[in-house]
Each structure stands twice: as structure tokens, then as C-alpha cells.
Write an enzyme that holds these catalytic residues in place. Structure first.
Site, PDB file in Angstrom:
ATOM      1  N   LYS A  14       0.831  -1.214   0.000  1.00  0.00           N
ATOM      2  CA  LYS A  14       0.000   0.000   0.000  1.00  0.00           C
ATOM      3  C   LYS A  14       0.866   1.266   0.000  1.00  0.00           C
ATOM      4  CE  LYS A  14      -2.419  -0.801   3.811  1.00  0.00           C
ATOM      5  NZ  LYS A  14      -1.943  -2.116   4.229  1.00  0.00           N
ATOM      6  N   ARG A  89     -10.571   0.701   8.078  1.00  0.00           N
ATOM      7  CA  ARG A  89     -10.092  -0.642   8.386  1.00  0.00           C
ATOM      8  C   ARG A  89     -11.161  -1.471   9.087  1.00  0.00           C
ATOM      9  NH1 ARG A  89      -4.338   1.005   8.678  1.00  0.00           N
ATOM     10  NH2 ARG A  89      -3.000  -0.816   8.696  1.00  0.00           N
ATOM     11  N   ARG A 128      11.297  -4.905   5.738  1.00  0.00           N
ATOM     12  CA  ARG A 128      10.850  -3.565   5.348  1.00  0.00           C
ATOM     13  C   ARG A 128      11.602  -2.467   6.098  1.00  0.00           C
ATOM     14  NH1 ARG A 128       4.627  -1.700   5.185  1.00  0.00           N
ATOM     15  NH2 ARG A 128       4.617  -1.980   7.446  1.00  0.00           N
ATOM     16  N   ARG A 161      10.052  -0.045  11.350  1.00  0.00           N
ATOM     17  CA  ARG A 161       8.915   0.266  12.226  1.00  0.00           C
ATOM     18  C   ARG A 161       8.877  -0.673  13.429  1.00  0.00           C
ATOM     19  NH1 ARG A 161       3.579   0.993   8.569  1.00  0.00           N
ATOM     20  NH2 ARG A 161       2.749  -0.194  10.316  1.00  0.00           N
ATOM     21  N   ARG A 172      -1.616  -7.889  13.643  1.00  0.00           N
ATOM     22  CA  ARG A 172      -2.125  -7.024  12.566  1.00  0.00           C
ATOM     23  C   ARG A 172      -2.843  -7.846  11.496  1.00  0.00           C
ATOM     24  NH1 ARG A 172       3.380  -4.479  11.234  1.00  0.00           N
ATOM     25  NH2 ARG A 172       2.419  -3.332   9.551  1.00  0.00           N
TER      26      ARG A 172
HETATM   27  P1  AMP Z   1      -0.252   1.351   8.880  1.00  0.00           P
HETATM   28  O1  AMP Z   1       0.860   2.320   8.776  1.00  0.00           O
HETATM   29  O2  AMP Z   1      -1.379   1.633   7.924  1.00  0.00           O
HETATM   30  O3  AMP Z   1       0.217  -0.076   8.794  1.00  0.00           O
HETATM   31  O4  AMP Z   1      -0.878   1.536  10.337  1.00  0.00           O
HETATM   32  C1  AMP Z   1      -0.089   1.318  11.495  1.00  0.00           C
HETATM   33  C2  AMP Z   1      -0.971   1.088  12.691  1.00  0.00           C
HETATM   34  O5  AMP Z   1      -1.750   2.260  12.952  1.00  0.00           O
HETATM   35  C3  AMP Z   1      -1.997  -0.025  12.541  1.00  0.00           C
HETATM   36  O6  AMP Z   1      -1.447  -1.308  12.817  1.00  0.00           O
HETATM   37  C4  AMP Z   1      -3.030   0.392  13.599  1.00  0.00           C
HETATM   38  O7  AMP Z   1      -2.560   0.119  14.901  1.00  0.00           O
HETATM   39  C5  AMP Z   1      -3.041   1.908  13.431  1.00  0.00           C
HETATM   40  N1  AMP Z   1      -4.037   2.293  12.410  1.00  0.00           N
HETATM   41  C6  AMP Z   1      -3.785   2.831  11.194  1.00  0.00           C
HETATM   42  N2  AMP Z   1      -4.919   3.052  10.525  1.00  0.00           N
HETATM   43  C7  AMP Z   1      -5.927   2.640  11.336  1.00  0.00           C
HETATM   44  C8  AMP Z   1      -7.324   2.578  11.202  1.00  0.00           C
HETATM   45  N3  AMP Z   1      -7.947   2.976  10.078  1.00  0.00           N
HETATM   46  N4  AMP Z   1      -8.044   2.096  12.254  1.00  0.00           N
HETATM   47  C9  AMP Z   1      -7.450   1.698  13.386  1.00  0.00           C
HETATM   48  N5  AMP Z   1      -6.122   1.697  13.572  1.00  0.00           N
HETATM   49  C10 AMP Z   1      -5.355   2.166  12.554  1.00  0.00           C
END
Ligand code: AMP
Length: 217
Positions: A14, A89, A128, A161, A172
């Protein structure tokens, strides 16, 4: 109007595709993950709430996430399109967006989903590296930056990360299956859903997505 949602499991690509789409179509990149990481770095109330949740791989509560997106989508730079990366999500988040979008004249027009098998996701996540400044993603073997440890796009130092470890990744992934995957049917019913094979290679995938966006812009 390109009001886009980009979805897919963690490690599907993504971030990489988002970078390419926003550069090509001049859209604001709204990554809720990036927004949370920024809030954590700055120690804001949202950041304090989200820190532990994100580190263990869980989802931040819908009210917190939706409030953040609501504020961001209302900004002027989203008037001519936007790319939502990692939001919604959950079904309640999608419902909140369906209510908000038309209210502010920014209804979602397209949903792009990236499909990648689980074994590959594990390999991608473990190698990553990401840019904390512009959000670009790299891989220590398959997608190296030109200069080791430095972002090609903005020159910042790359990091791993905290939630890119085996334990958080499993959480996740399970959250993805239970809370996010139901959105596939949700958006299919709305006729907005487009699924792409995330295994065709970065450039190929970019081409296929670009073709869809050119048709719909
Ligand atoms: P990402 O960078 O998109 O992988 O997001 C990292 C983390 O942020 C996720 O594992 C969640 O803990 C939190 N997060 C990001 N977007 C959302 C969302 N739409 N709803 C809930 N938690 C989120």
C-alpha cells in the site's frame, strides 16, 4: 473525481503504491498510520492513546481514528481528490466515511485492494524499512534505496517500524482478516471495488492501477 481508498493486508504494498499514485495524480496522501506515528512522535493526546495499541499491532478505536480522518478530509487540499491509505479498516469506519463523504462533497469514488499471499507478506514485512518523513517504503533485499539507509525521495534516514516484528505482525494480520476483510463485500456492493494482484511486480502494478485511475479521473 479521484477520491480513493487503498486497502490490503500489512505488507501488501500500500505504502509503495500510495507514493506512486499521489506523485502521478497530485493527490494528498492521507495515511492514518503515518498520522498516528506523527502524533506519537509529537506526544499529542491522540499519540499517547495510540502508542501502545499500535506497538502491539491492534487497531486504534474507531472514534479516535474517525475523528482524525474527519478533520483531515475537510481540509482544502482534499477538494480535488485524495488518497486514503489504511482507512477505513473496519465496517463502522466505512459507515462513518459514507456519512461524512457526501456531507462535505468528498464521497469515495474508487476502492483499490492489493491481494498478496500470507507467506509473501511475512517476507516483505520482516525486511521492510520506511522513511519516517515522507512514508516511502523499501526492502533490504528486494527494494533497496540508491544509498543504503537513506530515502531516495526525501533524503531522510530510513527506519524499521516498531510494529514490523513477528508478534505484532501476527496481530495485525488477524485484525486484517477479522475487521478489514469484510470491507471487500461492503465496497463490492457499492460497485466501487477493484482488486489487483500484488504479486505482479511494482512497476506492473503501478501501470495497472494508473490505467484504472486515468479512466476514472
Ligand atoms: P499502517 O501504517 O497503515 O500499517 O498503520 C499502522 C498502525 O496504525 C496499525 O497497525 C493500527 O494500529 C493503526 N491504524 C492505522 N490506521 C488505522 C485505522 N484505520 N483504524 C485503526 N487503527 C489504525
Amino acid at each position: 473525481m479521484l477520491n480513493i481508498i487503498l486497502m490490503g493486508p500489512p505488507g501488501a504494498g500500500k505504502g509503495t503504491q500510495a507514493t506512486s499514485i499521489v506523485d502521478s495524480f497530485h493527490l494528498p496522501h492521507i495515511s492514518t498510520g503515518d498520522m498516528f506515528r506523527e502524533a506519537i512522535a509529537q506526544g499529542t493526546p491522540v499519540g499517547l492513546k495510540a502508542k501502545e495499541i499500535i506497538a502491539r499491532g491492534d487497531l486504534v478505536p474507531d472514534e479516535v481514528t474517525c475523528a482524525l480522518v474527519k478533520e483531515r478530509l475537510a481540509k482544502e487540499d482534499c477538494a480535488n481528490g485524495y488518497l486514503l491509505d489504511g482507512f477505513p479498516r473496519t465496517i463502522p469506519q466505512a459507515e462513518a466515511l459514507d456519512k461524512l463523504g457526501p456531507e462535505i462533497g468528498r464521497e469515495v469514488s474508487l476502492v483499490i485492494d492489493l491481494s498478496v499471499p500470507e507467506e509473501e507478506l511475512v517476507a516483505r514485512i520482516s525486511g521492510r524499512r520506511v522513511c519516517p518523513k515522507c512514508g516511502a517504503s523499501y526492502h533490504i533485499k528486494n527494494m533497496k534505496p540508491q544509498v543504503e539507509g537513506i530515502c531516495d525521495r526525501c533524503g531522510a534516514e530510513l527506519i524499521q517500524r516498531k510494529d514490523d516484528n513477528a508478534e505484532s505482525f501476527q496481530v495485525r494480520l488477524q485484525n486484517y482478516y477479522s475487521s478489514t476483510q469484510p470491507l471487500v463485500d461492503y465496497y463490492k456492493k457499492q460497485g466501487k471495488y477493484h482488486c489487483f494482484d500484488g504479486m505482479v511486480g511494482r512497476a506492473n502494478l503501478e501501470k495497472q492501477i494508473n490505467a484504472l485511475l486515468e479512466e476514472n479521473k
